[in-house]
Each structure stands twice: as structure tokens, then as C-alpha cells.
Scaffold this motif. Structure first.
Motif, short mmCIF file in Angstrom:
data_model
loop_
_atom_site.label_atom_id
_atom_site.label_comp_id
_atom_site.label_asym_id
_atom_site.label_seq_id
_atom_site.Cartn_x
_atom_site.Cartn_y
_atom_site.Cartn_z
N TYR A 90 37.43 50.96 33.41
CA TYR A 90 37.24 49.55 33.04
C TYR A 90 38.25 48.70 33.81
O TYR A 90 39.40 49.09 33.98
N TYR A 135 34.68 32.83 28.31
CA TYR A 135 33.66 33.18 29.29
C TYR A 135 33.12 31.92 29.96
O TYR A 135 32.04 31.94 30.54
N THR A 302 33.57 45.32 26.72
CA THR A 302 34.34 46.48 26.25
C THR A 302 33.99 46.95 24.85
O THR A 302 34.51 47.98 24.40
O1 NIG Z 1 39.27 42.14 24.41
N1 NIG Z 1 40.49 42.48 27.24
C1 NIG Z 1 40.09 41.37 27.43
N2 NIG Z 1 39.00 40.80 26.89
C2 NIG Z 1 37.96 41.56 26.26
C3 NIG Z 1 37.02 42.15 27.24
C4 NIG Z 1 36.41 41.17 28.10
C5 NIG Z 1 35.32 41.68 29.01
O2 NIG Z 1 35.46 42.70 29.70
O3 NIG Z 1 34.31 40.98 29.04
C6 NIG Z 1 38.56 42.59 25.34
O4 NIG Z 1 38.39 43.79 25.50
#
Ligand code: NIG
Length: 413
Positions: A90, A135, A302
């Protein structure tokens, strides 16, 4: 004229997990008045009410408090997920894919998606939701996300510092976030957050973002220590953030700092599984005396689930929480991460009805299970265990137990 609100008596509660000083009450009853809990106790001692409903011998607990979601988004990242399941790591950069889809979706589509997601969360027993912007990543799109979220969700967080959008220069983008973007969004949100992580924002950039939010009167939250050791936990504790979320890679010093603080460590079990990160050390955090919350982290990158039942089951089965600890973390723990926890008399620190507890004065947010005992949340994982959800005394979700189809004969007649 009698101005007293209508009272509703709920009986037939085999096991009432109050997550308050009242503990667990068997054969319990609850009275709701004006959206709040008015009475809690043994059914045999329940006073009369204007109307009554028999829950049929089911377990009841406070509605889940999901203190970390990213609900305002469009599009899917199923291909990225599939590649990850085949061995890819990721990386934060995937956020830009969702940014594009979200910017192009249009306000009506985004509103429809948000409403569907809230309905799905209710259907899973969630009654309190936090959600983030993040976003949009330009002033107009972040503002639109904040305005939309503020119309539907209990607690809204500004996450302009989620990713530097493709093509932007990092320091210029941070200037924008702490300047024009924050000015535009601040009236619609209560919190500011930053993704303090490799590939996102450095410690110094994160500090700038958080301090700017604090100057605008916003509470602080941090995404930290998700993809590797880092400054997130340290910064969150130093600045008095309400919560630092993810905490997969924490040092002993991080744990000690959290234990001596009011900062909640929010673990996100579904995210850990979906990103194949090591599960956050929830047991270690609890044993050290840290305030822990469990949240879903609903987002397309995620953790594409709002199922708190799943997160609680994972915390018990894989992170060695007892059921009681997991329920606390997913109710009053989440409420503490949002500063909505019960500080006495069923009220939160601002004197509003508290969330995540069943106590007189608290918000009548109830999660009625299909089963008699809450241990089924871990014992029968994945089964349809949420029967009804009450939000501020209103039934917001009700599920019919499936019946054997009348047109299908038994296999052996
Ligand atoms: O909480 N880690 C950062 N933000 C989100 C994931 C965001 C994404 O990949 O779209 C999180 O896992």
C-alpha cells in the motif's frame, strides 16, 4: 397542557451491556424519553411508560461510535486492492485516484453515496459517525465535502493534508491548506487531521497544519505510525490531539507517551487486514493504560467497510481483546476520541448527551443484536447479528430475521 415527552419502555433485553458504571444487567429494561435514556434497570423494577416494545430476549449494547471514517468519496480502488493481495505494498499515492473520482462525481451523486453509506453503518449498529474531507484537495472540493458531511454526520474533520495532489508543489500546497483552504472549511468542521507519514506529510508540515487548525479553534486528530515508525504519535501527544489513529508501528516511548496523556490511540483492524500491515498492538496499548478506540476507517483505499461488528470481532479474535474491552473501545472509546464520552450524569464534556454508553441522560443510541448474548459478536463472526439500531431514540434500522423459504422443501422430505 402536558408538555412531557412520550416515553417508550423497551423490555425483553436478555443482556444489557451499559458500558457505564451500571455494568451488564440481565433481564433488563430501558426507558427512552425525548431521545435520551430516562431509566435503566431490571425489567422487574421498570416503571410504566406511554408505550412499550418487547425486544424478545435479545442482547443490547450502546450503538457503535465509529470515530474514523472517510465517507465522502466516489469510485472504487478494487484493482489496487487486488494487486495488493497479489503482493504489492500500500502507498499513499492511491489517494489521488479517489481524488479524481470524487472531483468528477458531482454533488448529487456524492450526497447519494454518503446517504447510502450512513444507512449501511446504521444497519451495522453504528449510531455516531465521524467523517473526514480529504478526497477533494482543492479549496472548492474540500469545502463542498465539508458542507455535505456537516449536513449528515455527527463530527466532521478537515483533512486537506491527506496528500499533496499530483502536480502541486509540497510547500505551496501546505500554505494553501493552512491558509485559504482552512479559512473556507473551518466554519463547517470541528476537527483538523493530517496524514503524518512517509509519502504524505513530514513532522514539520504536520505540525504547521495542526497548529493552524488549533488557531481556528478546531480539535486535533492525527493519522500516524501507519506504514512505519514516525513522528505521528509523539506530535499528537505533544499538541494534545484527541486521537492518533492507526498506530501500527509504535515504540515503547510512543506507548509511554500515550499512556500519560488524554490522547486516544484509535486502532483500525479492518484497515490493517486490507493493507496487510501488522495489526496495531492493541493489547500492548491497553495493558499500558492507554485509552483505546476501535474504528472502521471506511474508505476505498485501505478499508472498504463500515462494519464495526467485523472490527470488534477482529480485535477479540486476533488482537486479544476481551469482548468487554472491545465493546468499550468501539463505544465509549470512540466517544472519547471525539470528546463525546460520558463525564458523569450521561453528559459529555460539553454538557451534551454523551455517546457510547447506556446511562440516564445519555443519548438513546442502542444496538439490538439478533442473539441473546453479545459474545456472539466474536463467537459467530460474520453472522447477521445486528437486529435493530436506535439513534437518539428513533429506530433507524430494522432487519428481518430470515425465514426458511416456503417454496423450498426440506432436502429430505
Ligand atoms: O486512513 N491513511 C490515510 N488515509 C486513509 C487511506 C486513504 C486512501 O488510501 O484512500 C486511511 O487509511
Amino acid at each position: 397542557m402536558n408538555s412531557r415527552a412520550q416515553t417508550t419502555l423497551l423490555t425483553g433485553i436478555s443482556e444489557l451491556r451499559t458500558v457505564s458504571e451500571l455494568g451488564t444487567i440481565n433481564d433488563a429494561a430501558v426507558i427512552i424519553e425525548d431521545g435520551r435514556i430516562a431509566w435503566v434497570g431490571a425489567q422487574s423494577a421498570a416503571p410504566a411508560a406511554d408505550e412499550a416494545s418487547d425486544l424478545g430476549g435479545r442482547a443490547v449494547l450502546p450503538g457503535w461510535v465509529d470515530s474514523h471514517t472517510h465517507m465522502v468519496f466516489a469510485g472504487s480502488r478494487a484493482e489496487e486492492f487486488e494487486a495488493r493481495m497479489a503482493g504489492e505494498d500500500y502507498a499513499a499515492g492511491g489517494i489521488a485516484v479517489t481524488m479524481e473520482a470524487t472531483r468528477s462525481a458531482g454533488p448529487d451523486a456524492l450526497e447519494g453515496l454518503l446517504r447510502e453509506r450512513i444507512a449501511a453503518a446504521h444497519a451495522g449498529g453504528t449510531t455516531t459517525l465521524e467523517t473526514k474531507t480529504g478526497y477533494g484537495l482543492d479549496v472548492a472540493s474540500e469545502l463542498a465535502a465539508a458542507e455535505l458531511a456537516a449536513r449528515y454526520v455527527d463530527e466532521v474533520t478537515f483533512l486537506g493534508a491527506h496528500l499533496v495532489p499530483p502536480g502541486a508543489e509540497t510547500e505551496e500546497y501546505v500554505d494553501l491548506v493552512v491558509g485559504e483552504m482552512l479559512d473556507a472549511v473551518a466554519p463547517h468542521v470541528g476537527w483538523i487531521d493530517v496524514f503524518c507519514e512517509r509519502g504524505a506529510f513530514t513532522e514539520e508540515q504536520s505540525r504547521r497544519v495542526l497548529e493552524a487548525g488549533r488557531r481556528q479553534g478546531l480539535g486535533l486528530r492525527v493519522h500516524g505510525n501507519q506504514l512505519g515508525p514516525g513522528a505521528g504519535v509523539r506530535l499528537a501527544v505533544e499538541l494534545g490531539a484527541a486521537s492518533v489513529d492507526h498506530v501500527n508501528y509504535v515504540t515503547d516511548a510512543d506507548v509511554a507517551a500515550l499512556a500519560g496523556s488524554e490522547t486516544v490511540a484509535t486502532i483500525l483492524p479492518a484497515c490493517d487486514l486490507s493493507t496487510r500491515q501488522p495489526l496495531a498492538p492493541g493489547r500492548q496499548l491497553l495493558d499500558a493504560g492507554v485509552h483505546v478506540a476501535i474504528a472502521s476507517n471506511l474508505n476505498p483505499g485501505t478499508s472498504y467497510t463500515s462494519s464495526m461488528n467485523f472490527c470488534v470481532a477482529t480485535a477479540v479474535l486476533q488482537q486479544h481483546f476481551t469482548l468487554d474491552e472491545a465493546i468499550h473501545a468501539a463505544t465509549t472509546g470512540g466517544a472519547r476520541a471525539l470528546r463525546r464520552h460520558d463525564v458523569g450524569g450521561g453528559l459529555d464534556p460539553q454538557g451534551r448527551p454523551a455517546k457510547g454508553t447506556i446511562a440516564v441522560g445519555a443519548s438513546a443510541d442502542l444496538h439490538v443484536l439478533t442473539s441473546t448474548h453479545a459474545i456472539d459478536l466474536a463467537y459467530r463472526p460474520g453472522m447477521p447479528l445486528t437486529w435493530q439500531t436506535y439513534h437518539a431514540g428513533e429506530l433507524v434500522s430494522a432487519w428481518q430475521l430470515p425465514q426458511y423459504p416456503t417454496n423450498l422443501p426440506p432436502r429430505k422430505a
